[in-house]
Every structure is written in C-alpha cells, then in structure tokens.
Enzyme design. Structure first.
Site, PDB file in Angstrom:
ATOM      1  N   TYR A 233       0.781  -1.202  -0.164  1.00  0.00           N
ATOM      2  CA  TYR A 233      -0.145   0.285   0.169  1.00  0.00           C
ATOM      3  C   TYR A 233       0.920   1.198   0.071  1.00  0.00           C
ATOM      4  O   TYR A 233       1.759   1.171   0.891  1.00  0.00           O
ATOM      5  CB  TYR A 233      -0.859  -0.142   1.204  1.00  0.00           C
ATOM      6  CG  TYR A 233      -1.710   1.115   1.231  1.00  0.00           C
ATOM      7  CD1 TYR A 233      -2.612   1.750   0.290  1.00  0.00           C
ATOM      8  CD2 TYR A 233      -1.520   2.036   2.618  1.00  0.00           C
ATOM      9  CE1 TYR A 233      -3.141   2.881   0.700  1.00  0.00           C
ATOM     10  CE2 TYR A 233      -2.579   3.147   2.732  1.00  0.00           C
ATOM     11  CZ  TYR A 233      -3.184   3.502   1.689  1.00  0.00           C
ATOM     12  OH  TYR A 233      -3.902   4.747   1.801  1.00  0.00           O
ATOM     13  N   CYS A 234       0.455   2.164  -0.753  1.00  0.00           N
ATOM     14  CA  CYS A 234       1.169   3.692  -0.972  1.00  0.00           C
ATOM     15  C   CYS A 234       2.606   3.359  -1.230  1.00  0.00           C
ATOM     16  O   CYS A 234       3.175   2.617  -2.241  1.00  0.00           O
ATOM     17  CB  CYS A 234       0.989   4.285   0.318  1.00  0.00           C
ATOM     18  SG  CYS A 234       1.366   5.997   0.347  1.00  0.00           S
ATOM     19  N   ILE A 235       3.692   3.944  -0.515  1.00  0.00           N
ATOM     20  CA  ILE A 235       4.951   3.654  -0.584  1.00  0.00           C
ATOM     21  C   ILE A 235       5.376   2.269  -0.278  1.00  0.00           C
ATOM     22  O   ILE A 235       6.347   1.746  -0.884  1.00  0.00           O
ATOM     23  CB  ILE A 235       5.864   4.483   0.259  1.00  0.00           C
ATOM     24  CG1 ILE A 235       5.613   4.830   1.655  1.00  0.00           C
ATOM     25  CG2 ILE A 235       5.680   5.928  -0.535  1.00  0.00           C
ATOM     26  CD1 ILE A 235       6.358   5.607   2.596  1.00  0.00           C
TER      27      ILE A 235
END
Length: 624
Positions: free
Chosen positions: A336-338
C-alpha cells in the site's frame, strides 16, 4: 484533559453559580499560565524545529502573484473590471437581503460548509464578510491559474500555496470575524475561549514547540483494544519490522500465503482498523494465510538504515520466514502507498537475482513513476529537500509528525482549519474517529532511507528508468518483473493521482490488471465488500493514455475487493490445504498481535524493545 470534560454547553454555564464560575475561570487561567511556562522551557531547550513547508518556499512560490509584468495589460484590466463587478454584485445582494427581504434571508444557507451556520447570514456584517471572502477566493484562484509561468512545477506550487493562503485567511478562522465563536464566547462567559487557549497550548507542547493539531481524541483508542484487533501473533522481528501471522478462521486455506506491506510512514493497522473495515480480517475469512509487516518507529540508532535495508530486512526477510512456517514455495504480496513502491523495487531486485519466490504482486495507490506526484509535489522543491536533509543529519531521522502535517495540508480545510475553529475558537473536544487516529499515529523515517527516497523517487524520478536505482550493487529494471500484477488506483486520490498510478501498468511487461476504485487514497482502498459503497472501473486493456482507459472501462457498483478476490482465486488455482497454525518450532509466537512495535510513538526517544522467543525467556527465568 480535565478542563475539556466539563461545562461544554451554554446551558451548563447558565446554571452555574457565580462562585463556581469564577473558580472555573481562575482554574483555566492558571492552567494556561502553567502551560505557557512549560512551553517556553520546551522551546528554550529544544533544537530549532523543521518547517514543512519552509516559509521561504511559500513566499517564493506565491511571489508571481505580485508581479503584474507577467500578465499583459489587457488581461490586468479585464481581471480588475471583473473584480469590481463581482464586488458590486456581492454588495447588492447583501443590501437587498438585509434591507428589503429579511424573511428570505433567514432561510438562506451558504453552500460552503465553513459558513453553513445561520449566524453567517443573520447579521449583515458576517454575511458581507463571508460572501466577499468567497468571491475573492474564487477570483484569486483564477488569477493564480492565469499567470503564465514557463516552469510547470513552479506553476503548480503557485496554485497550491495560493490555495493554502486563501484557506488560512478564511473569516471562519478568526475570533473577531467568526460569529459562531463570538456567540459561544458570550454564552459561556469566556470559558470556551479559555478552553480553546488551553487546547492550543496542549498542542504546542505535544509538538515540542510546533503545532501538533489534534485531529481526533487520541485517548479513545488503544492498539489491540479497539483498533488492530484481528487475532494473531508476532512470529519474527528484526531492527526494522515485526512480522505478524494471523490465526485462520477457515478449515482450509489457500496453499500460497499472503503478505501485506504497509507504508512505513504510518502504522500497519490501516489494513486492520476495526472488524467492520479490516482488510486483513476479510482476507483471513476468505481463506488466506495472512502475514503483515509492522514497521519499527525508528530513532537515531537506526539513522543509517537505507532503502536497500528496507527491501532485504522487510519483504525479503518476511518471505524467508513465511516459507519456513508454511512450507509454501511462493508468496502473494500486497503493498500500500509507498509500501507498494517498495514491493515494486523488491520484485525488480528479485528478478535480477533470479529469485522466483513471489507469485504475484498487488499494489494499492502506489507510484513507480513520480513525474506527476500531485499536490505533494509542491513541497518537494530542491531547497526544501536540502533543508530536510540538513535537519536529518543532526537529528538522525525525520519525525512522522512533519510528514503528517504535509499530508494534512493536501486537505487543509477538512483536516486543519475546521479543527482550528472547533477546538481553539469554540473550545470543543475533537470527535473520536478511528481513521483519524491512524492518520495521526505516524512513524519516523531513518535519515539514510528518507534521503534516498526523496532524492531518487520524488526529485530525480529514477525508479522508472532502467538501472536508475541499484540495491546492494544490483541495478533495478521494473520491466524485468514477470509475475502477475494487480494495480489499484482511486479516482479522487490527492496523494497518488490515479493517472500517475496508471503509468505503472504502462511500464510493466508482466500480466497486469488495472482497477480504478471510487473515492480517495484511504477510503477508496479500505472499502469493505459488505459496505457496498462507491464503485470501481475495470478494463482489461492497457492503452496509451489513462483517459482512453477510463473511456472504455466498465463501471461496477461496490468494492474492488470482490474483483481482487476472484483474481486471487484464479491465480492460486483454487488449491487449498488444511488451516495452518500460527508459527512453528523455529519461529514460535513472540507476543500477541498487534505486537510492540506498533505501540511506539514518533515522540518516543528509545527504540522499541524486542520480545525474546519463549525458549529464551524460560531459560532466563530458570537462571533467576
């Protein structure tokens, strides 16, 4: 705080006798004085805090607003005339309403939610100032967009920081121009203002001299009590992470286990907020053997941990443990995300090393091409990054609080100024909200890793390039990734623009499925199937542009989770095995989920204590 738990309503104040009221006033004044002294001591003994954004960057960004030479004379005349016409229209409406049509006025409600109280239309002064502000806001926004700048990034910074200035100058944010705050102050005989002052001082003390605005009541939540509740145990830990394995709820499970990689800027339990919206619990109930990384909250001792360490001591270390516990040959991974950016980097590293232990990858709101980072790009100017790096050289890490403030500015009216009004001007307590608790529960970032990430991802955008980034001497090439790839973006994402996330699908040569969810960066990702909210779009083709993809996509109501479940089932071939126990002889459970790393605050000066294996604890106990 004790002073925030009593005398909240005007009727309570009215019923209070004078002696009690005076005592309450004096009590709050003394508390405020004590906090001012405490705050002065903190500021005096603390290092100079890091400013994100740097005020110099803000001023530099909006300076073109004051340079008429950038516009041709005809455009200046046109916009000046437009301003005069709009100001006259506002004045005419106010006069008509207050002098001629009072009955109609009482039913008028402004569309902007900052001014929806009837007090903003009841008095001519408040009505005029709020309408004039809204008109000037629109005019100034259009003016900033019309200024011709050759530098595209500079133009985006101009528009973004102009919006920040406009939002900050709202009459709702000042006592003298906010009729709601004035009314509350009168009815509570000043107690609301004293409570607001104490709340402001509490936030300055909590931020060690910087304003750490409370988004929610942080005292109402506790890890493992009402957030991060899915049953499991920590089965492994190292300097950077604890690995949690969750208890199966089905008699049989998929043969291939599933690993979650959260972003290291926040805690992992965005995947496991509450039972009703836990992605982890949902995946467990679907028959997956689920593991999740819980990142450490680093202190200065870990300042030299770099991006390569996060790859090798994070996903790669987790895969080795998962294989040993489950006996599986491969692992499915969600990032998720970075955390998704880290997953993509791990996959490219594994491809270069001929490591085939990863069966599939799913990335959620993650970038690999940072050419269009959205509004967050406004903060990532070279001078600001140099300032961050200089600060980290002394500190050893970047506080999660600094990054959280930056992200809050992407939705400044919802996350900053509404709380300023409610807490400081009206003297109200923030409402308990699990998502905002998670949002405020940030983690620090080690100096070496954060510097690498800012420089190579955001500033130089190297990950998309062949060999642009190397890990342990191994050049990465995302085009070498061959495992099935499921990419989720969300249409209203203000952190990872969906059109930028789409570039990963265009870059990959692996079998790729791109899905566009409704809503934004968090709500669009954590969208439980049972809630049947929002929608998502699918299109099996990956054309040359995101616009073309969307034009030919099919819209489906509900959560993208159900689409992923079908994709994962086909990928796993439907093969099931008896449910697995948590841990094994080599990796026995160390402590119950959510573990100890997640409980460490960004303000804690000491690193998380490592839990020893049961055998070691028993041996130590015998020696005693």
């Amino acid at each position: 705080m004790k002073e925030q738990k009593e005398l909240k309503k005007a009727e309570d104040i009215a019923e209070t006798n004078d002696a009690e009221f005076i005592n309450r006033h004096v009590e709050l004044q003394l508390q405020a004085l004590q906090k001012i002294i405490q705050l002065f001591a903190i500021i005096t003994n603390s290092d100079k805090p890091l400013a994100i954004p740097d005020p110099k960057l803000v001023w530099k960004s909006i300076l073109p607003l004051f340079n008429p030479a950038l516009l041709n004379p005809n455009r200046i005349v046109e916009m000046s005339n437009d301003l005069m016409v709009k100001l006259a229209a506002v004045s005419s409406r106010i006069l008509d309403h207050h002098l001629l049509q009072q009955e109609m006025l009482e039913k008028t409600v402004k569309k902007d939610k900052r001014f929806q109280s009837e007090l903003w239309t009841k008095e001519m002064y408040s009505d005029f100032i709020s309408d004039t502000y809204l008109m000037l806001s629109d005019w100034l926004t259009e003016y900033s967009k019309s200024i011709p700048l050759d530098d595209d990034k500079g133009k985006k910074r101009l528009i973004f920081f102009t919006r920040q200035v406009i939002s900050a100058l709202s009459p709702a944010n000042f006592l003298i121009t906010n009729p709601e705050a004035v009314k509350e102050g009168v009815e509570t005989r000043g107690l609301s203002l004293l409570k607001g002052m104490n709340s402001l001082l509490d936030d300055l003390i909590a931020g060690e001299g910087r304003l750490q605005l409370k988004l929610t009541d942080m005292t109402k939540f506790e890890h493992g009590k009402n957030v991060a509740l899915t049953e499991g145990s920590v089965v492994y830990q190292n300097d950077l992470m604890q690995l949690i394995q969750y208890k199966a709820t089905t008699a049989e499970v998929y043969d291939t286990p599933l690993l979650f990689i959260p972003a290291w800027i926040n805690k992992y339990y965005i995947f496991d907020l509450t039972p009703r919206n836990s992605f982890i619990q949902w995946a467990v109930n679907k028959g997956h053997t689920v593991f999740c990384i819980s990142w450490v909250n680093p202190t200065k001792e870990l300042e030299n941990k770099n991006f390569a360490d996060y790859v090798t001591e994070g996903p790669l270390a987790a895969i080795e443990v998962i294989q040993n516990i489950t006996g599986a040959k491969k692992v499915n991974i969600i990032g998720y995300c970075i955390g998704g950016t880290l997953l993509a980097s791990t996959l490219a590293y594994a491809a270069a090393k001929k490591d085939d232990r990863i069966q599939s990858a799913t990335t959620l709101a993650s970038l690999t091409d940072f050419s269009e980072p959205g509004d967050i790009g406004a903060f990532l100017e070279e001078d600001q990054i140099q300032q961050i790096e200089k600060y980290m050289e002394e500190k050893g890490y970047l506080e999660g609080f600094s990054m959280a403030t930056m992200f809050n500015m992407l939705r400044e009216n919802d996350l900053i100024w509404s709380n300023v009004k409610n807490q400081y001007l009206l003297g109200r307590d923030p409402m308990p909200f699990d998502l905002l608790f998670w949002n405020s529960d940030a983690t620090n970032m080690p100096r070496a890793m954060q510097s690498f990430y800012l420089q190579n991802m955001y500033l130089k955008n190297k990950l998309k390039d062949v060999g642009g980034i190397t890990i342990n001497g191994v050049p990465l090439n995302l085009r070498d990734i061959k495992v099935p790839y499921y990419i989720v973006a969300t249409i209203d994402d203000h952190i990872a623009l969906w059109t930028s996330v789409f570039k990963t699908a265009q870059l990959l040569t692996a079998p790729t499925r791109f899905v566009l969810g409704g809503s934004g960066h968090i709500a669009g990702v954590i969208n439980p199937e049972a809630a049947n909210k929002y929608c998502y779009w699918t299109n099996p083709q990956i054309p040359k542009s995101a616009k073309e993809w969307l034009e030919n996509a099919q819209q489906i109501m509900g959560s993208w989770w159900k689409d992923w479940a079908v994709w994962a089932d086909k990928l796993n071939g439907g093969k099931k095995v008896p449910a697995r126990k948590v841990g094994n002889k080599k990796y026995e459970p160390l402590e119950p989920a959510p573990g100890s790393y997640v409980k460490v605050s960004w303000k804690d000066k000491k690193p998380a204590a490592k839990t020893r294996p049961k055998a070691a604890r028993q041996s130590a106990a015998k020696k005693k």
